[in-house]
Design an enzyme around this catalytic site. Sequence first.
Site, PDB file in Angstrom:
ATOM      1  N   GLY A   1     -56.260 -92.167  11.032  1.00  0.00           N
ATOM      2  CA  GLY A   1     -56.281 -92.749  12.383  1.00  0.00           C
ATOM      3  C   GLY A   1     -56.505 -91.661  13.426  1.00  0.00           C
ATOM      4  N   LYS A   2     -55.820 -90.538  13.246  1.00  0.00           N
ATOM      5  CA  LYS A   2     -56.020 -89.423  14.181  1.00  0.00           C
ATOM      6  C   LYS A   2     -57.456 -88.901  14.096  1.00  0.00           C
ATOM      7  CE  LYS A   2     -51.386 -87.236  13.967  1.00  0.00           C
ATOM      8  NZ  LYS A   2     -50.725 -85.938  13.713  1.00  0.00           N
TER       9      LYS A   2
ATOM     10  N   ASP B   1     -49.514 -82.604  16.581  1.00  0.00           N
ATOM     11  CA  ASP B   1     -48.225 -83.186  16.214  1.00  0.00           C
ATOM     12  C   ASP B   1     -47.875 -84.182  17.299  1.00  0.00           C
ATOM     13  OD1 ASP B   1     -46.249 -82.934  13.971  1.00  0.00           O
ATOM     14  OD2 ASP B   1     -44.914 -82.997  15.702  1.00  0.00           O
TER      15      ASP B   1
HETATM   16  P1  ITT Z   1     -50.794 -84.887  10.154  1.00  0.00           P
HETATM   17  O1  ITT Z   1     -49.521 -84.111  10.308  1.00  0.00           O
HETATM   18  O2  ITT Z   1     -51.502 -84.605   8.859  1.00  0.00           O
HETATM   19  O3  ITT Z   1     -51.703 -84.780  11.341  1.00  0.00           O
HETATM   20  P2  ITT Z   1     -49.048 -87.232  10.394  1.00  0.00           P
HETATM   21  O4  ITT Z   1     -49.318 -88.697  10.535  1.00  0.00           O
HETATM   22  O5  ITT Z   1     -47.983 -86.819   9.397  1.00  0.00           O
HETATM   23  O6  ITT Z   1     -50.444 -86.482  10.070  1.00  0.00           O
HETATM   24  P3  ITT Z   1     -47.380 -86.373  12.610  1.00  0.00           P
HETATM   25  O7  ITT Z   1     -46.389 -85.628  11.795  1.00  0.00           O
HETATM   26  O8  ITT Z   1     -47.849 -85.785  13.908  1.00  0.00           O
HETATM   27  O9  ITT Z   1     -48.719 -86.657  11.810  1.00  0.00           O
HETATM   28  O10 ITT Z   1     -46.777 -87.834  12.871  1.00  0.00           O
HETATM   29  C1  ITT Z   1     -47.368 -88.656  13.816  1.00  0.00           C
HETATM   30  C2  ITT Z   1     -46.802 -90.073  13.680  1.00  0.00           C
HETATM   31  O11 ITT Z   1     -46.497 -90.563  14.995  1.00  0.00           O
HETATM   32  C3  ITT Z   1     -47.855 -91.009  13.129  1.00  0.00           C
HETATM   33  O12 ITT Z   1     -47.788 -91.062  11.703  1.00  0.00           O
HETATM   34  C4  ITT Z   1     -47.488 -92.330  13.799  1.00  0.00           C
HETATM   35  O13 ITT Z   1     -46.415 -92.931  13.122  1.00  0.00           O
HETATM   36  C5  ITT Z   1     -46.991 -91.864  15.172  1.00  0.00           C
HETATM   37  N1  ITT Z   1     -48.113 -91.801  16.129  1.00  0.00           N
HETATM   38  C6  ITT Z   1     -48.683 -90.679  16.656  1.00  0.00           C
HETATM   39  N2  ITT Z   1     -49.726 -90.988  17.440  1.00  0.00           N
HETATM   40  C7  ITT Z   1     -49.824 -92.329  17.428  1.00  0.00           C
HETATM   41  C8  ITT Z   1     -50.710 -93.238  18.023  1.00  0.00           C
HETATM   42  O14 ITT Z   1     -51.751 -92.843  18.743  1.00  0.00           O
HETATM   43  N3  ITT Z   1     -50.521 -94.537  17.795  1.00  0.00           N
HETATM   44  C9  ITT Z   1     -49.504 -94.976  17.031  1.00  0.00           C
HETATM   45  N4  ITT Z   1     -48.631 -94.171  16.391  1.00  0.00           N
HETATM   46  C10 ITT Z   1     -48.782 -92.849  16.586  1.00  0.00           C
END
Ligand code: ITT
Length: 206
Positions: free
Chosen positions: A11-12, A71
């Site tokens: 998604g990111k 993050d």
């Molecule tokens: P990477 O560390 O590999 O980038 P991750 O998903 O583990 O992936 P994070 O530790 O930064 O990344 O956790 C981010 C979480 O926060 C993500 O899994 C979502 O649950 C929430 N989140 C962040 N941005 C969001 C968005 O734009 N919309 C909805 N939820 C979001």
Amino acid sequence: MTLYCATTNPGKLREFRLAAGGSHAAIRIEPVPGLNVIPPPAETGRTFRENAVAKAIYYSRFAPGATFADDSGLVVDALGGAPGVDSAHYAGPGATDDDNNQLLLERLRGIEERAARFVSVIALAEDGRLIGAFEGVVEGWILEAPRGSNGFGYDPLFLYPPYGRTLAEVSPEEKLAVSHRGKALRALLEFVARLSSPSPGARNGG
Ligand code: ITT
């Protein structure tokens, strides 16, 4: 130029590529090569910034150029800032987006004050050295039931009041225009564009 992106979250990655395809089309965003076989670093920081910096520095050692990591997470006032840096694993290791959303609704059951914000910190590093960090925030409100199927994570529960819709009910472009990640990424791209364009003095030969 190419910026390497260190995220395991599809998604990111979709949002990063959409942003780079817009006003900064000269900057290409590619995943760090072999990302899926690189053991992920422990995310032990207490802030988004600490974790973003640690991830960017770690993954930059595996990439052939400047590398950024995001993050991010959801900060809910009534829950003392939770899920915060634990957003990805709020409902435990291996939790899905649905699991996390269900737990969030449970924790907020009966609570009227539902103000929340998404925060993103994007850190940029090269060869194990930090170059910069950029933060974006979007303010919203947690609904009592999910709405919409776009986006990812907590988007279906996150009402963005100026749109009157959740971030899962708007288009990817509409989300990026106002989102925490859109703001942090635009700051990163402007910084990189300034770094890679010659200064006015240099252009004039001075
Ligand atoms: P990477 O560390 O590999 O980038 P991750 O998903 O583990 O992936 P994070 O530790 O930064 O990344 O956790 C981010 C979480 O926060 C993500 O899994 C979502 O649950 C929430 N989140 C962040 N941005 C969001 C968005 O734009 N919309 C909805 N939820 C979001």
